[in-house]
Design a protein around this motif. Structure first.
Motif, PDB file in Angstrom:
ATOM      1  N   LEU A 171       0.823  -1.207   0.000  1.00 28.78           N
ATOM      2  CA  LEU A 171       0.000   0.000   0.000  1.00 28.78           C
ATOM      3  C   LEU A 171       0.857   1.257   0.000  1.00 28.78           C
ATOM      4  O   LEU A 171       1.800   1.386   0.771  1.00 28.78           O
ATOM      5  N   VAL A 172       0.497   2.192  -0.879  1.00 25.40           N
ATOM      6  CA  VAL A 172       1.051   3.542  -0.868  1.00 25.40           C
ATOM      7  C   VAL A 172      -0.121   4.477  -0.599  1.00 25.40           C
ATOM      8  O   VAL A 172      -0.980   4.679  -1.468  1.00 25.40           O
ATOM      9  N   ALA A 173      -0.191   5.015   0.616  1.00 25.01           N
ATOM     10  CA  ALA A 173      -1.307   5.866   1.027  1.00 25.01           C
ATOM     11  C   ALA A 173      -0.854   7.318   1.046  1.00 25.01           C
ATOM     12  O   ALA A 173       0.113   7.673   1.720  1.00 25.01           O
ATOM     13  N   LEU A 174      -1.566   8.156   0.303  1.00 23.47           N
ATOM     14  CA  LEU A 174      -1.199   9.563   0.148  1.00 23.47           C
ATOM     15  C   LEU A 174      -2.341  10.456   0.608  1.00 23.47           C
ATOM     16  O   LEU A 174      -3.511  10.056   0.589  1.00 23.47           O
TER      17      LEU A 174
ATOM     18  N   GLU B   9       2.343  -7.174  -8.717  1.00 25.20           N
ATOM     19  CA  GLU B   9       0.931  -7.490  -8.482  1.00 25.20           C
ATOM     20  C   GLU B   9       0.500  -7.021  -7.088  1.00 25.20           C
ATOM     21  O   GLU B   9       1.172  -7.272  -6.086  1.00 25.20           O
ATOM     22  N   GLY B  10      -0.612  -6.310  -7.050  1.00 23.72           N
ATOM     23  CA  GLY B  10      -1.167  -5.876  -5.779  1.00 23.72           C
ATOM     24  C   GLY B  10      -0.631  -4.559  -5.260  1.00 23.72           C
ATOM     25  O   GLY B  10      -1.054  -4.093  -4.196  1.00 23.72           O
ATOM     26  N   LEU B  11       0.289  -3.926  -6.002  1.00 27.41           N
ATOM     27  CA  LEU B  11       0.736  -2.591  -5.599  1.00 27.41           C
ATOM     28  C   LEU B  11      -0.475  -1.665  -5.666  1.00 27.41           C
ATOM     29  O   LEU B  11      -1.133  -1.553  -6.698  1.00 27.41           O
ATOM     30  N   THR B  12      -0.779  -1.016  -4.555  1.00 28.04           N
ATOM     31  CA  THR B  12      -2.011  -0.237  -4.431  1.00 28.04           C
ATOM     32  C   THR B  12      -1.701   1.192  -4.018  1.00 28.04           C
ATOM     33  O   THR B  12      -0.973   1.425  -3.053  1.00 28.04           O
ATOM     34  N   VAL B  13      -2.261   2.138  -4.753  1.00 31.38           N
ATOM     35  CA  VAL B  13      -2.119   3.557  -4.419  1.00 31.38           C
ATOM     36  C   VAL B  13      -3.487   4.104  -4.058  1.00 31.38           C
ATOM     37  O   VAL B  13      -4.463   3.921  -4.804  1.00 31.38           O
ATOM     38  N   THR B  14      -3.568   4.767  -2.926  1.00 32.93           N
ATOM     39  CA  THR B  14      -4.823   5.406  -2.530  1.00 32.93           C
ATOM     40  C   THR B  14      -4.514   6.818  -2.064  1.00 32.93           C
ATOM     41  O   THR B  14      -3.392   7.121  -1.651  1.00 32.93           O
ATOM     42  N   ALA B  15      -5.499   7.692  -2.160  1.00 33.28           N
ATOM     43  CA  ALA B  15      -5.306   9.083  -1.759  1.00 33.28           C
ATOM     44  C   ALA B  15      -6.596   9.628  -1.167  1.00 33.28           C
ATOM     45  O   ALA B  15      -7.693   9.266  -1.606  1.00 33.28           O
ATOM     46  N   ALA B  16      -6.445  10.499  -0.170  1.00 32.88           N
ATOM     47  CA  ALA B  16      -7.621  11.112   0.439  1.00 32.88           C
ATOM     48  C   ALA B  16      -8.345  12.003  -0.559  1.00 32.88           C
ATOM     49  O   ALA B  16      -9.572  12.141  -0.519  1.00 32.88           O
ATOM     50  N   THR B  17      -7.581  12.601  -1.477  1.00 28.70           N
ATOM     51  CA  THR B  17      -8.191  13.422  -2.519  1.00 28.70           C
ATOM     52  C   THR B  17      -7.308  13.419  -3.756  1.00 28.70           C
ATOM     53  O   THR B  17      -6.089  13.231  -3.659  1.00 28.70           O
ATOM     54  N   GLN B  18      -7.919  13.582  -4.917  1.00 26.82           N
ATOM     55  CA  GLN B  18      -7.193  13.694  -6.182  1.00 26.82           C
ATOM     56  C   GLN B  18      -7.417  15.083  -6.757  1.00 26.82           C
ATOM     57  O   GLN B  18      -8.521  15.607  -6.701  1.00 26.82           O
TER      58      GLN B  18
ATOM     59  N   ALA C 223      -8.738   4.676  -5.269  1.00 28.02           N
ATOM     60  CA  ALA C 223      -7.675   3.677  -5.153  1.00 28.02           C
ATOM     61  C   ALA C 223      -7.381   3.072  -6.511  1.00 28.02           C
ATOM     62  O   ALA C 223      -8.279   2.894  -7.336  1.00 28.02           O
ATOM     63  N   SER C 224      -6.108   2.762  -6.733  1.00 33.60           N
ATOM     64  CA  SER C 224      -5.675   2.104  -7.970  1.00 33.60           C
ATOM     65  C   SER C 224      -4.822   0.902  -7.595  1.00 33.60           C
ATOM     66  O   SER C 224      -3.941   0.996  -6.740  1.00 33.60           O
ATOM     67  N   ILE C 225      -5.103  -0.229  -8.251  1.00 30.31           N
ATOM     68  CA  ILE C 225      -4.436  -1.489  -7.938  1.00 30.31           C
ATOM     69  C   ILE C 225      -3.831  -2.059  -9.210  1.00 30.31           C
ATOM     70  O   ILE C 225      -4.490  -2.102 -10.258  1.00 30.31           O
ATOM     71  N   LEU C 226      -2.582  -2.497  -9.123  1.00 29.42           N
ATOM     72  CA  LEU C 226      -1.908  -3.082 -10.278  1.00 29.42           C
ATOM     73  C   LEU C 226      -2.175  -4.583 -10.324  1.00 29.42           C
ATOM     74  O   LEU C 226      -1.977  -5.287  -9.334  1.00 29.42           O
ATOM     75  N   VAL C 227      -2.618  -5.052 -11.483  1.00 33.43           N
ATOM     76  CA  VAL C 227      -2.933  -6.470 -11.677  1.00 33.43           C
ATOM     77  C   VAL C 227      -2.145  -6.998 -12.861  1.00 33.43           C
ATOM     78  O   VAL C 227      -2.221  -6.440 -13.966  1.00 33.43           O
ATOM     79  N   GLU C 228      -1.388  -8.034 -12.654  1.00 36.70           N
ATOM     80  CA  GLU C 228      -0.650  -8.653 -13.748  1.00 36.70           C
ATOM     81  C   GLU C 228      -1.602  -9.483 -14.607  1.00 36.70           C
ATOM     82  O   GLU C 228      -2.469 -10.177 -14.092  1.00 36.70           O
ATOM     83  N   VAL C 229      -1.430  -9.385 -15.919  1.00 36.71           N
ATOM     84  CA  VAL C 229      -2.282 -10.158 -16.815  1.00 36.71           C
ATOM     85  C   VAL C 229      -1.487 -11.161 -17.631  1.00 36.71           C
ATOM     86  O   VAL C 229      -2.030 -11.861 -18.460  1.00 36.71           O
ATOM     87  N   GLY C 230      -0.183 -11.241 -17.407  1.00 34.21           N
ATOM     88  CA  GLY C 230       0.615 -12.230 -18.115  1.00 34.21           C
ATOM     89  C   GLY C 230       0.479 -12.073 -19.611  1.00 34.21           C
ATOM     90  O   GLY C 230       0.474 -10.969 -20.145  1.00 34.21           O
ATOM     91  N   GLY C 231       0.317 -13.183 -20.305  1.00 34.29           N
ATOM     92  CA  GLY C 231       0.206 -13.132 -21.752  1.00 34.29           C
ATOM     93  C   GLY C 231      -1.205 -12.931 -22.249  1.00 34.29           C
ATOM     94  O   GLY C 231      -1.449 -12.928 -23.449  1.00 34.29           O
ATOM     95  N   ALA C 232      -2.148 -12.768 -21.324  1.00 34.81           N
ATOM     96  CA  ALA C 232      -3.549 -12.696 -21.728  1.00 34.81           C
ATOM     97  C   ALA C 232      -3.959 -11.276 -22.079  1.00 34.81           C
ATOM     98  O   ALA C 232      -4.882 -10.717 -21.514  1.00 34.81           O
TER      99      ALA C 232
END
Length: 270
Positions: free
Chosen positions: A12-15, A43-52, A72-81
């Motif tokens: 989590l990266v909380a801003l 995978e699963g690196l998550t950024v959230t912020a109180a305001t944008q 919040a934004s979450i990174l999801v690996e999709v491999g070759g798909a």
């Protein structure tokens, strides 16, 4: 957001404030990938912020983010798909619906094609997915940023394409921390199922929570044309299937959707 609990291995990266959680997650993924935005191993690196300050929705629209809402934004690996990356909007939608239903039981949350969540026919949450595929990289190196905004405390001060609402206006209190915790847990579970079982169970769960199935709908396409019909199904690739007045079916891959005869009862949008 120190009281957010993420699935094992997620970070989590909380801003307090940021231009856009999607933009910041892209910057972090590029830095973590040695300058190549593959997202591999993140995978699963998550950024959230109180305001944008520069939140974005679909098609470049503004997405406002008052304090008390979840961004919040979450990174999801999709491999070759790469061809299946579009299915992630439905995976995320099912997970978000499941999370809100658990935190605010008794409310009729509904999913709107392709990537919104409604309450009382008004937009409560929206998702913006962006691919992170480096130019010329093998198909096995790629990721998708799953950005999610949910109006928990307040309705954004903007001119929306569709009517919007906030959960607090319906008498329910859910904090951004609580929603992110439950949403991330549900998303991790649905990602695992999607990867092992394919799109079929995701599609079935999405349709059970869908808004407007069997009713009239108008889809406004990217080229400005509109097509109206009955919302008949969601196909195996996630496209909207309309039964037009002439009895034929029309497959809609992207567009803004309005419900009711002539599109008179709008749903949500990002």
């Amino acid at each position: 957001m120190s009281n957010v609990t993420l699935p094992p291995g997620w970070r989590l990266v909380a801003l307090d404030a940021i231009d856009s959680t999607n933009a910041e997650l892209r910057r972090l993924s590029e830095a973590g990938g040695g300058g190549s935005p593959s997202g591999a191993g993140l995978e699963g690196l998550t950024v959230t912020a109180a305001t944008q300050t520069a939140g974005r929705g679909r098609r470049g629209r503004v997405w406002a983010s008052p304090r008390g809402n979840m961004s919040a934004s979450i990174l999801v690996e999709v491999g070759g798909a790469r061809g299946n990356a579009g299915e992630l909007s439905f995976v995320a939608g099912v997970a978000l619906h499941e999370a809100l239903a658990a935190l605010a039981p008794g409310y009729d949350f509904r999913l709107k094609w392709p990537n919104d969540l409604l309450l009382g026919g008004r937009k409560l949450a929206g998702m913006l997915l962006e691919t992170v595929f480096p130019t010329g990289a093998p198909a096995g190196q790629g990721a998708v940023i799953v950005g999610t905004g949910a109006n928990l405390a307040a309705v954004p001060d903007l001119e929306p394409l569709y009517p919007v609402t906030a959960l607090a206006a319906h008498g329910a209190t859910v904090t951004p921390e609580a929603l992110l915790t439950v949403y991330a847990e549900a998303l991790a579970a649905w990602l695992s199922r999607w990867r092992s079982e394919g799109f079929a169970p995701v599609r079935a769960a999405w349709l059970r929570a869908a808004h407007g199935v069997g009713g009239p709908v108008t889809a406004r396409l990217a080229d400005g044309n509109e097509v109206s019909g009955i919302f008949e199904a969601l196909d195996e690739a996630g496209a909207l299937i309309l039964r037009t007045p002439d009895g034929k079916t029309c497959r809609v891959l992207a567009g803004d959707v309005f419900f009711g005869p002539g599109g008179g009862t709008p749903g949500g949008g990002a």
